[in-house]
Design a protein around this motif. Structure first.
Motif, PDB file in Angstrom:
ATOM      1  N   ILE A 161       9.381  -1.268 -11.501  1.00  0.00           N
ATOM      2  CA  ILE A 161       9.080  -1.479 -10.080  1.00  0.00           C
ATOM      3  C   ILE A 161       9.876  -0.458  -9.286  1.00  0.00           C
ATOM      4  O   ILE A 161      11.097  -0.328  -9.472  1.00  0.00           O
ATOM      5  CB  ILE A 161       9.439  -2.903  -9.619  1.00  0.00           C
ATOM      6  N   ALA A 162       9.194   0.289  -8.415  1.00  0.00           N
ATOM      7  CA  ALA A 162       9.866   1.307  -7.623  1.00  0.00           C
ATOM      8  C   ALA A 162       9.225   1.388  -6.238  1.00  0.00           C
ATOM      9  O   ALA A 162       8.020   1.116  -6.090  1.00  0.00           O
ATOM     10  CB  ALA A 162       9.781   2.666  -8.323  1.00  0.00           C
ATOM     11  N   PRO A 163       9.993   1.763  -5.223  1.00  0.00           N
ATOM     12  CA  PRO A 163       9.412   1.902  -3.880  1.00  0.00           C
ATOM     13  C   PRO A 163       8.271   2.902  -3.862  1.00  0.00           C
ATOM     14  O   PRO A 163       8.330   3.943  -4.535  1.00  0.00           O
ATOM     15  CB  PRO A 163      10.603   2.401  -3.035  1.00  0.00           C
ATOM     16  N   LYS A 164       7.236   2.592  -3.110  1.00  0.00           N
ATOM     17  CA  LYS A 164       6.106   3.504  -2.962  1.00  0.00           C
ATOM     18  C   LYS A 164       6.362   4.416  -1.772  1.00  0.00           C
ATOM     19  O   LYS A 164       6.545   3.948  -0.648  1.00  0.00           O
ATOM     20  CB  LYS A 164       4.808   2.713  -2.747  1.00  0.00           C
ATOM     21  N   THR A 165       6.350   5.710  -2.008  1.00  0.00           N
ATOM     22  CA  THR A 165       6.606   6.673  -0.935  1.00  0.00           C
ATOM     23  C   THR A 165       5.437   7.626  -0.713  1.00  0.00           C
ATOM     24  O   THR A 165       5.458   8.410   0.239  1.00  0.00           O
ATOM     25  CB  THR A 165       7.869   7.499  -1.251  1.00  0.00           C
ATOM     26  N   SER A 166       4.423   7.565  -1.583  1.00  0.00           N
ATOM     27  CA  SER A 166       3.264   8.445  -1.441  1.00  0.00           C
ATOM     28  C   SER A 166       2.086   7.845  -2.192  1.00  0.00           C
ATOM     29  O   SER A 166       2.217   6.828  -2.879  1.00  0.00           O
ATOM     30  CB  SER A 166       3.583   9.850  -1.984  1.00  0.00           C
ATOM     31  N   ALA A 167       0.915   8.493  -2.061  1.00  0.00           N
ATOM     32  CA  ALA A 167      -0.309   7.954  -2.663  1.00  0.00           C
ATOM     33  C   ALA A 167      -0.251   7.931  -4.183  1.00  0.00           C
ATOM     34  O   ALA A 167      -0.935   7.137  -4.824  1.00  0.00           O
ATOM     35  CB  ALA A 167      -1.520   8.759  -2.202  1.00  0.00           C
ATOM     36  N   LEU A 168       0.561   8.805  -4.777  1.00  0.00           N
ATOM     37  CA  LEU A 168       0.817   8.791  -6.214  1.00  0.00           C
ATOM     38  C   LEU A 168       2.322   8.706  -6.433  1.00  0.00           C
ATOM     39  O   LEU A 168       3.100   9.281  -5.664  1.00  0.00           O
ATOM     40  CB  LEU A 168       0.295  10.069  -6.878  1.00  0.00           C
ATOM     41  N   PRO A 169       2.765   8.019  -7.486  1.00  0.00           N
ATOM     42  CA  PRO A 169       4.198   8.018  -7.782  1.00  0.00           C
ATOM     43  C   PRO A 169       4.669   9.438  -8.114  1.00  0.00           C
ATOM     44  O   PRO A 169       3.895  10.268  -8.596  1.00  0.00           O
ATOM     45  CB  PRO A 169       4.318   7.112  -9.012  1.00  0.00           C
ATOM     46  N   THR A 170       5.938   9.697  -7.860  1.00  0.00           N
ATOM     47  CA  THR A 170       6.536  10.980  -8.223  1.00  0.00           C
ATOM     48  C   THR A 170       7.626  10.793  -9.283  1.00  0.00           C
ATOM     49  O   THR A 170       8.292  11.750  -9.664  1.00  0.00           O
ATOM     50  CB  THR A 170       7.147  11.663  -6.985  1.00  0.00           C
ATOM     51  N   ALA A 182       0.047   1.746 -13.103  1.00  0.00           N
ATOM     52  CA  ALA A 182       0.878   1.204 -12.017  1.00  0.00           C
ATOM     53  C   ALA A 182      -0.008   0.805 -10.845  1.00  0.00           C
ATOM     54  O   ALA A 182      -0.908   1.560 -10.459  1.00  0.00           O
ATOM     55  CB  ALA A 182       1.916   2.223 -11.565  1.00  0.00           C
ATOM     56  N   ASN A 183       0.230  -0.377 -10.306  1.00  0.00           N
ATOM     57  CA  ASN A 183      -0.472  -0.845  -9.104  1.00  0.00           C
ATOM     58  C   ASN A 183       0.457  -0.740  -7.903  1.00  0.00           C
ATOM     59  O   ASN A 183       1.664  -0.974  -8.019  1.00  0.00           O
ATOM     60  CB  ASN A 183      -0.885  -2.315  -9.243  1.00  0.00           C
ATOM     61  N   ASP A 184      -0.120  -0.425  -6.745  1.00  0.00           N
ATOM     62  CA  ASP A 184       0.689  -0.478  -5.533  1.00  0.00           C
ATOM     63  C   ASP A 184       0.505  -1.840  -4.865  1.00  0.00           C
ATOM     64  O   ASP A 184      -0.600  -2.378  -4.796  1.00  0.00           O
ATOM     65  CB  ASP A 184       0.355   0.657  -4.567  1.00  0.00           C
ATOM     66  N   VAL A 185       1.614  -2.422  -4.422  1.00  0.00           N
ATOM     67  CA  VAL A 185       1.601  -3.723  -3.756  1.00  0.00           C
ATOM     68  C   VAL A 185       2.417  -3.620  -2.473  1.00  0.00           C
ATOM     69  O   VAL A 185       3.291  -2.751  -2.360  1.00  0.00           O
ATOM     70  CB  VAL A 185       2.184  -4.842  -4.653  1.00  0.00           C
ATOM     71  N   THR A 186       2.118  -4.502  -1.524  1.00  0.00           N
ATOM     72  CA  THR A 186       2.844  -4.509  -0.255  1.00  0.00           C
ATOM     73  C   THR A 186       3.222  -5.940   0.101  1.00  0.00           C
ATOM     74  O   THR A 186       2.381  -6.850   0.038  1.00  0.00           O
ATOM     75  CB  THR A 186       1.997  -3.905   0.877  1.00  0.00           C
ATOM     76  N   PHE A 187       4.472  -6.136   0.462  1.00  0.00           N
ATOM     77  CA  PHE A 187       4.965  -7.434   0.900  1.00  0.00           C
ATOM     78  C   PHE A 187       5.387  -7.339   2.368  1.00  0.00           C
ATOM     79  O   PHE A 187       6.156  -6.447   2.735  1.00  0.00           O
ATOM     80  CB  PHE A 187       6.154  -7.881   0.052  1.00  0.00           C
ATOM     81  N   ALA A 188       4.882  -8.262   3.163  1.00  0.00           N
ATOM     82  CA  ALA A 188       5.198  -8.255   4.593  1.00  0.00           C
ATOM     83  C   ALA A 188       6.601  -8.784   4.873  1.00  0.00           C
ATOM     84  O   ALA A 188       7.173  -8.503   5.933  1.00  0.00           O
ATOM     85  CB  ALA A 188       4.163  -9.086   5.365  1.00  0.00           C
ATOM     86  N   THR A 189       7.138  -9.565   3.931  1.00  0.00           N
ATOM     87  CA  THR A 189       8.477 -10.117   4.093  1.00  0.00           C
ATOM     88  C   THR A 189       9.277  -9.880   2.811  1.00  0.00           C
ATOM     89  O   THR A 189       8.722  -9.503   1.780  1.00  0.00           O
ATOM     90  CB  THR A 189       8.426 -11.635   4.358  1.00  0.00           C
ATOM     91  N   ASP A 190      10.576 -10.122   2.866  1.00  0.00           N
ATOM     92  CA  ASP A 190      11.388 -10.065   1.657  1.00  0.00           C
ATOM     93  C   ASP A 190      10.896 -11.127   0.674  1.00  0.00           C
ATOM     94  O   ASP A 190      10.513 -12.232   1.089  1.00  0.00           O
ATOM     95  CB  ASP A 190      12.857 -10.336   1.981  1.00  0.00           C
ATOM     96  N   LEU A 242      13.128  -8.268  -3.705  1.00  0.00           N
ATOM     97  CA  LEU A 242      12.548  -7.077  -3.101  1.00  0.00           C
ATOM     98  C   LEU A 242      12.487  -7.244  -1.596  1.00  0.00           C
ATOM     99  O   LEU A 242      12.078  -8.304  -1.103  1.00  0.00           O
ATOM    100  CB  LEU A 242      11.138  -6.821  -3.638  1.00  0.00           C
ATOM    101  N   THR A 243      12.891  -6.224  -0.865  1.00  0.00           N
ATOM    102  CA  THR A 243      12.771  -6.272   0.587  1.00  0.00           C
ATOM    103  C   THR A 243      11.326  -5.990   0.984  1.00  0.00           C
ATOM    104  O   THR A 243      10.539  -5.453   0.189  1.00  0.00           O
ATOM    105  CB  THR A 243      13.704  -5.246   1.241  1.00  0.00           C
ATOM    106  N   ALA A 244      10.956  -6.347   2.191  1.00  0.00           N
ATOM    107  CA  ALA A 244       9.601  -6.104   2.673  1.00  0.00           C
ATOM    108  C   ALA A 244       9.266  -4.616   2.542  1.00  0.00           C
ATOM    109  O   ALA A 244      10.095  -3.743   2.809  1.00  0.00           O
ATOM    110  CB  ALA A 244       9.487  -6.546   4.130  1.00  0.00           C
ATOM    111  N   GLY A 245       8.039  -4.332   2.101  1.00  0.00           N
ATOM    112  CA  GLY A 245       7.627  -2.944   1.940  1.00  0.00           C
ATOM    113  C   GLY A 245       6.613  -2.792   0.826  1.00  0.00           C
ATOM    114  O   GLY A 245       6.092  -3.771   0.291  1.00  0.00           O
ATOM    115  N   SER A 246       6.341  -1.546   0.466  1.00  0.00           N
ATOM    116  CA  SER A 246       5.348  -1.230  -0.566  1.00  0.00           C
ATOM    117  C   SER A 246       6.033  -0.721  -1.828  1.00  0.00           C
ATOM    118  O   SER A 246       7.020   0.027  -1.752  1.00  0.00           O
ATOM    119  CB  SER A 246       4.361  -0.179  -0.055  1.00  0.00           C
ATOM    120  N   TYR A 247       5.462  -1.111  -2.986  1.00  0.00           N
ATOM    121  CA  TYR A 247       6.063  -0.784  -4.268  1.00  0.00           C
ATOM    122  C   TYR A 247       4.992  -0.402  -5.285  1.00  0.00           C
ATOM    123  O   TYR A 247       3.831  -0.799  -5.163  1.00  0.00           O
ATOM    124  CB  TYR A 247       6.833  -1.999  -4.820  1.00  0.00           C
ATOM    125  N   TRP A 248       5.425   0.353  -6.303  1.00  0.00           N
ATOM    126  CA  TRP A 248       4.633   0.529  -7.515  1.00  0.00           C
ATOM    127  C   TRP A 248       5.122  -0.480  -8.541  1.00  0.00           C
ATOM    128  O   TRP A 248       6.332  -0.639  -8.724  1.00  0.00           O
ATOM    129  CB  TRP A 248       4.797   1.941  -8.078  1.00  0.00           C
TER     130      TRP A 248
END
Length: 226
Positions: free
Chosen positions: A93-102, A58-66, A141-147
């Motif tokens: 695809i899931a929201p990223k809430t920490s340095a590793l997925p849970t 899984a890679n973490d990605v970040t989008f500044a906008t939707d 996807l809304t703006a934010g970070s995801y796995w």
């Protein structure tokens, strides 16, 4: 009148569909040794000897906008030919809430996540690898970070890995790529080479930034004359 014409043009642009752009790019697979992680899910149950595996990266990605996502791609080594024959993959695809997925392995290795994929070849300096793409998507996807995880579903296994999900030559962006084994139900994500150097695997996402809708734009026009 000039303001009105300008605003009407904005409405027309907002109502027009945008072509797909690259909205996340870690596609440089040309790392010196063509190294990577196993990233393959056998269509059958896991064997004790590892000849059928279910390992997801899984890679973490970040989008500044939707954004609206239309395709997700990864690059792999050709391996023993199993990856080339895959016609489906697990796209998670899931929201990223920490340095590793849970998230649990059953959330990733889940039939509801299966999508169709296509495989094409890319060659640089006489070295050929496999580009695996899930296209025709329509994911908002809304703006934010995801796995983001795309794992080919292979028809059968051997005692060797099917292929390597190639490391990105651009280095780590955000947090390194973790992996999870879905042979059992668990939430144990890990960095395979810890505590040594960590890596990001290749990933490219195409789509478009979400623009204002026609209704929103018309509301902005009316605001000019209040």
């Amino acid at each position: 009148m000039k303001k009105l014409l300008t605003a009407l043009c904005l409405v027309a642009l907002a109502a027009t569909g945008a072509s797909a752009d690259i909205i996340w790019d870690q596609s440089d697979w040309n790392n010196p040794n063509l190294d990577g992680f196993v990233n393959a899910a056998s269509a059958f149950a896991c064997n004790f000897d590892g000849s059928r595996t279910k390992v997801h990266t899984a890679n973490d990605v970040t989008f500044a906008t939707d954004v609206s996502v239309t395709s997700v791609s990864i690059w792999q080594t050709l391996g023993n030919g199993q990856a080339e024959g895959a016609i489906q993959a697990y796209l998670w695809i899931a929201p990223k809430t920490s340095a590793l997925p849970t998230n649990a392995s059953t959330e990733v290795n889940n039939a509801a996540n299966l999508v169709s994929i296509t495989n094409t070849y890319e060659t640089i300096g006489g070295v050929t690898v496999l580009k695996t793409t899930a296209s025709g998507l329509s994911l908002s996807l809304t703006a934010g970070s995801y796995w983001v995880s795309l794992t080919p579903r292979c028809n059968r296994g051997t005692i060797y890995p099917y292929s390597w999900h190639l490391f990105s030559a651009d280095g780590v962006v955000g947090d390194p790529t973790p992996v999870i084994s879905a042979c059992t139900t668990n939430s144990t994500w890990s960095y395979p080479y810890a505590p040594d150097t960590q890596y990001d695997t290749t990933l490219q996402i195409e789509g478009a930034a979400v623009v204002a809708t026609e209704t929103q734009a018309w509301g902005q026009i009316k605001a000019l004359y209040r």
